[in-house]
Design a protein around this motif. Structure first.
Motif, PDB file in Angstrom:
ATOM      1  N   GLY A  86      -6.370  -1.631  -1.451  1.00 20.70           N
ATOM      2  CA  GLY A  86      -6.099  -0.208  -1.322  1.00 20.70           C
ATOM      3  C   GLY A  86      -4.702   0.162  -1.763  1.00 20.70           C
ATOM      4  O   GLY A  86      -4.491   1.185  -2.434  1.00 20.70           O
ATOM      5  N   ASN A  87      -3.726  -0.666  -1.426  1.00 21.56           N
ATOM      6  CA  ASN A  87      -2.344  -0.390  -1.825  1.00 21.56           C
ATOM      7  C   ASN A  87      -2.165  -0.513  -3.332  1.00 21.56           C
ATOM      8  O   ASN A  87      -1.381   0.221  -3.937  1.00 21.56           O
ATOM      9  N   VAL A  89      -4.559   0.130  -5.572  1.00 21.09           N
ATOM     10  CA  VAL A  89      -5.176   1.332  -6.152  1.00 21.09           C
ATOM     11  C   VAL A  89      -4.293   2.558  -5.927  1.00 21.09           C
ATOM     12  O   VAL A  89      -4.185   3.440  -6.780  1.00 21.09           O
ATOM     13  N   ALA A  90      -3.625   2.597  -4.779  1.00 21.56           N
ATOM     14  CA  ALA A  90      -2.798   3.756  -4.441  1.00 21.56           C
ATOM     15  C   ALA A  90      -1.411   3.686  -5.077  1.00 21.56           C
ATOM     16  O   ALA A  90      -0.554   4.508  -4.762  1.00 21.56           O
ATOM     17  N   GLY A  91      -1.186   2.713  -5.927  1.00 22.22           N
ATOM     18  CA  GLY A  91       0.094   2.637  -6.615  1.00 22.22           C
ATOM     19  C   GLY A  91       1.189   1.982  -5.809  1.00 22.22           C
ATOM     20  O   GLY A  91       2.363   2.305  -5.986  1.00 22.22           O
ATOM     21  N   LYS A  93       1.748   2.166  -2.528  1.00 19.38           N
ATOM     22  CA  LYS A  93       2.225   2.862  -1.337  1.00 19.38           C
ATOM     23  C   LYS A  93       1.996   1.996  -0.113  1.00 19.38           C
ATOM     24  O   LYS A  93       0.883   1.562   0.157  1.00 19.38           O
ATOM     25  N   ARG A  94       3.043   1.760   0.611  1.00 13.30           N
ATOM     26  CA  ARG A  94       2.983   0.847   1.748  1.00 13.30           C
ATOM     27  C   ARG A  94       2.100   1.415   2.855  1.00 13.30           C
ATOM     28  O   ARG A  94       2.225   2.583   3.229  1.00 13.30           O
ATOM     29  N   ASN A  95       1.194   0.567   3.346  1.00 11.59           N
ATOM     30  CA  ASN A  95       0.317   0.919   4.463  1.00 11.59           C
ATOM     31  C   ASN A  95      -0.604   2.108   4.162  1.00 11.59           C
ATOM     32  O   ASN A  95      -1.061   2.793   5.075  1.00 11.59           O
ATOM     33  N   ALA A  96      -0.892   2.325   2.862  1.00 11.81           N
ATOM     34  CA  ALA A  96      -1.775   3.433   2.510  1.00 11.81           C
ATOM     35  C   ALA A  96      -3.157   3.244   3.115  1.00 11.81           C
ATOM     36  O   ALA A  96      -3.815   4.211   3.489  1.00 11.81           O
ATOM     37  N   TYR A  97      -3.602   2.001   3.225  1.00 12.65           N
ATOM     38  CA  TYR A  97      -4.917   1.715   3.801  1.00 12.65           C
ATOM     39  C   TYR A  97      -4.795   0.886   5.076  1.00 12.65           C
ATOM     40  O   TYR A  97      -5.741   0.217   5.473  1.00 12.65           O
TER      41      TYR A  97
END
Length: 211
Positions: A86-87, A89-91, A93-97
């Motif tokens: 998830g991180n 895919v989200a570029g 971003k820390r703790n995005a998922y």
């Protein structure tokens, strides 16, 4: 002929203070949202408040699988692989998922949630597992009557004056109207006690006298 349906209207409101009158809906559902409510019990009670007597509430939510082997495999994916992927895919971003796994593990399991739903005044609570137990659907029924000891209570609904005091009125329910006779002087919102032998039945449509 095609049935004309009212247009769907979208709205934004506080789950703990829904802007709807009591008993307005035949069914109230929530999908993957009750886990994020600040006060779980208050949220379920508010759902019950706006559900008509005899109506149903359905809660779709993530939970922990019951099978130990599958639970181990699922946790490896859910707690380790999903946040990493998830991180990415989200570029980056820390703790995005990271919130999803943490919130699911902190949420009551299927049995505890069923007890909570029942404690909020719902009856006939059933639990349906889906996707190998990753998600569950909890369904409860808003009771027609509330029992206190040997007494059964029903609250006179809004609009009783339209039928005339001392006349019969109907409680709208999921399975059709239940008819009751009210004594003269009854006020909207008044709580009434029913004789056990006079409790209306959804099966045979008997009419009960109020005490």
């Amino acid at each position: 002929a095609d049935e004309q349906l009212d247009p769907v209207r979208l709205g934004v409101a506080d789950t703990l203070r829904l802007p709807f009158r009591d008993g307005l809906f035949r069914a109230v559902t929530v999908g993957f949202g009750i886990r994020n409510v600040a006060d779980l019990r208050a949220g379920i009670r508010e759902m019950a408040r706006v559900t008509a007597p005899g109506g149903r509430i359905a809660i779709l939510e993530f939970t922990q699988p019951g099978n130990p082997l599958f639970r181990f495999v699922y946790y490896v994916y859910f707690l380790i692989l999903l946040p990493i992927l998830g991180n990415l895919v989200a570029g980056g971003k820390r703790n995005a998922y990271g919130y999803l796994p943490r919130s699911v593990l902190a949420f009551p399991d299927r049995d505890e949630l069923a007890r909570i739903v029942a404690s909020c005044g719902l009856e006939d609570v059933t639990v349906h597992s889906r996707t190998f137990g990753i998600v569950t659907v909890h369904v409860g029924t808003h009771p027609l009557f509330r029992r206190e000891g040997d007494d059964l209570h029903v609250t006179v609904p809004i609009g009783i004056h339209e039928a005339g005091l001392g006349a019969r009125f109907e409680i709208p329910t999921f399975d059709g109207p239940v008819r009751l006779r009210v004594p003269p002087g009854t006020q909207t919102g008044q709580r009434l006690r029913l004789r056990e032998r006079g409790v209306p039945s959804r099966r045979d449509g008997r009419r009960g006298d109020l005490v």
